[in-house]
Scaffold this active site. Structure first.
Site, PDB file in Angstrom:
ATOM      1  N   TRP A   1     -14.545   8.161   3.950  1.00  0.00           N
ATOM      2  CA  TRP A   1     -15.103   7.189   4.908  1.00  0.00           C
ATOM      3  C   TRP A   1     -15.118   7.758   6.322  1.00  0.00           C
ATOM      4  O   TRP A   1     -14.337   8.663   6.645  1.00  0.00           O
ATOM      5  CB  TRP A   1     -14.353   5.873   4.845  1.00  0.00           C
TER       6      TRP A   1
ATOM      7  N   THR B   1      -8.712   4.847  16.595  1.00  0.00           N
ATOM      8  CA  THR B   1      -9.200   5.338  15.305  1.00  0.00           C
ATOM      9  C   THR B   1      -9.868   6.694  15.469  1.00  0.00           C
ATOM     10  O   THR B   1      -9.632   7.626  14.701  1.00  0.00           O
ATOM     11  CB  THR B   1     -10.214   4.344  14.702  1.00  0.00           C
TER      12      THR B   1
ATOM     13  N   GLU C   1       0.834  -1.205   0.000  1.00  0.00           N
ATOM     14  CA  GLU C   1       0.000   0.000   0.000  1.00  0.00           C
ATOM     15  C   GLU C   1       0.869   1.257   0.000  1.00  0.00           C
ATOM     16  O   GLU C   1       1.908   1.311   0.652  1.00  0.00           O
ATOM     17  CB  GLU C   1      -0.891  -0.025   1.245  1.00  0.00           C
TER      18      GLU C   1
ATOM     19  N   GLU D   1      -3.425  10.417   2.685  1.00  0.00           N
ATOM     20  CA  GLU D   1      -4.654  10.416   3.476  1.00  0.00           C
ATOM     21  C   GLU D   1      -4.854  11.771   4.144  1.00  0.00           C
ATOM     22  O   GLU D   1      -3.904  12.409   4.604  1.00  0.00           O
ATOM     23  CB  GLU D   1      -4.625   9.314   4.530  1.00  0.00           C
TER      24      GLU D   1
END
Length: 456
Positions: free
Chosen positions: A254, A265, A163, A167
């Site tokens: 998201w 998170t 990956e 972000e």
């Protein structure tokens, strides 16, 4: 972030407990069974779309369970309509008919861009390229969303979880987080913040130049970070932990800040999502993408070649030297087919017709996907017919990491005209919020939980 394959978490995705529990899972030392041979990126087994983009060959029933991946295609994708986008409930692997697969609801905006939308009770929107990239220069021209708990992403993701990321956390509009992973292995030291002017008000072009020996992250043509392959040697594993396998382009919006997510998170995302936020318009948060440019590079020296159409893995090592370029089929005949049996099509008029035309019966199969998703087995569309959880809570982690891109709701993503949409002004982010991410990196976690959650 843990295994940045992440695709945001939504508790409602797990509400159908009986269905969720019945879906076979997959992972290290736990390959998928023969009846449902394809391991999705969410760590669950199924057929149909489970065997297409995101199918993990390392944990599937066999290396042939996943369908071969379409090779890189150099192109400048002007995202001005939905004509080149197919919902994940319809796509069967024919990359000549669609360049992008969607989950969630992309919306056309003023006929010159697309909006990735995120309404309450959804997990946002994901666009994934149908063609893979095995080294290349990939640029996205875009603006981001904003607000606590709201994450926008532009990443490269391989089927074995290599990956490369850009972000954007919605409480810090002056930085973008760059990151990379090798086979989903958590390394909180890989992340680095890059300075950029307001990501909501200003259109920027973000570029990943991915070479066999290095990666650069650039903004508006200026190189902001370089990572050399020779800096990623892992002495314990005796290998380079460097992204090196064919990857899809993913653009997503998201909700990382959901109360059902781990505290790590939520903290990384700047807090809980406010579904009454003034940053929402027309009932949803949004990020805008105008253009994606792809320049393919040649495969690395000495690669295995027996064709020119598709990538396959010839070893479960999942490394650079285990990729082959072949002429193998990339298309399934139906949502009941797999890489091991690509011509299977219960809706075809005859088996001979299905064999001669791999796409025969596709429309019937796609319309049956929703009903198949509620049946006992096999599951057919990841995220629609079953949720997954491959992450864990890393609350308390204080540096590095990235909460990755990627997920969408079960909406078919047909979208609509954006003629009535207007972008709002951008209130300034507080210094306290901003400094959380400028100092000490980001806190991250990945709890992957997709579900059959429709827009209200």
């Amino acid at each position: 972030m843990v295994r940045s394959v992440v695709l945001s978490a939504l508790a409602a995705a797990l509400s159908a407990t009986a269905v969720y529990a019945a879906i076979p899972t997959c992972g290290p030392n736990n390959p998928c069974p023969e009846a449902t041979p394809c391991c999705s990126q969410y760590g669950q087994c199924g057929v149909g779309a489970y065997c297409l983009g995101g199918c993990d060959p390392l944990f599937s029933h066999s290396l042939t369970s996943c369908v071969a991946a379409p090779v890189c295609k150099s192109s400048d994708y002007k995202l001005t309509s939905l004509s080149d986008i197919t919902p994940n409930t319809q796509y069967l692997g024919d990359s000549s008919k669609a360049s992008w697969v969607s989950s969630g609801t992309p919306v056309v905006y003023q006929d010159n861009s697309l909006l990735l939308t995120m309404a309450p009770n959804t997990v946002g929107t994901l666009l994934s390229s149908t063609h893979y990239v095995w080294y290349g220069k990939i640029s996205a021209t875009m603006t981001t969303s904003q607000g606590a708990g709201v994450v926008t992403a532009f990443i490269m993701m391989s089927d074995v979880k290599d990956e490369i990321d850009f972000e954007f956390v919605g409480v810090d509009l002056e930085h973008v987080q760059s990151n990379y992973y090798f086979q989903g292995i958590t390394d909180y030291g890989n992340g680095q913040n890059l300075a950029v002017s307001n990501t909501v008000q200003n259109v920027h072009t973000y570029t990943l130049d991915w070479q066999p020996d290095y990666i650069t992250w650039s903004i508006d043509g200026r190189v902001m970070r370089t990572k050399n392959r020779n800096e990623t040697w892992n002495a314990t594993a005796q290998q380079y932990h460097f992204p090196q396998t064919p990857a899809r382009i993913m653009l997503s919006l998201w909700p990382a800040g959901l109360p059902t997510n781990g505290q790590g998170t939520i903290d990384w995302a700047g807090g809980l999502v406010d579904w009454n936020s003034p940053y929402m318009q027309n009932g949803y948060f949004y990020a805008m993408v105008k253009d994606v440019n792809v320049q393919c590079y040649d495969p690395p020296t000495g690669y295995n070649s027996s064709g020119s159409k598709s990538y396959v893995y010839n070893s479960r090592a999942g490394t650079n030297d285990t990729i082959a370029v072949t002429n193998q089929n990339t298309i399934l005949a139906s949502f009941q087919a797999t890489g091991e049996d690509p011509s299977k099509n219960p809706n075809a008029q005859s088996s001979s017709a299905a064999a001669s035309s791999p796409s025969a019966g596709a429309s019937k199969s796609s319309s049956a996907a929703a009903s198949a998703s509620t049946s006992a087995a096999p599951e057919t569309v990841p995220g629609v017919s079953g949720a997954g959880n491959r992450g864990e809570d890393t609350s308390g982690v204080q540096s590095g990491g990235s909460g990755s891109a990627a997920t969408g709701s079960s909406s078919s993503g047909s979208g609509s005209s954006g003629s009535g949409f207007s972008q709002g002004t951008t209130p300034s982010t507080s210094d306290a919020q901003r400094m959380r991410f400028v100092q000490g990196g980001s806190v991250a976690v990945v709890v992957v939980a997709l579900g059959a959650v429709l827009f209200l």
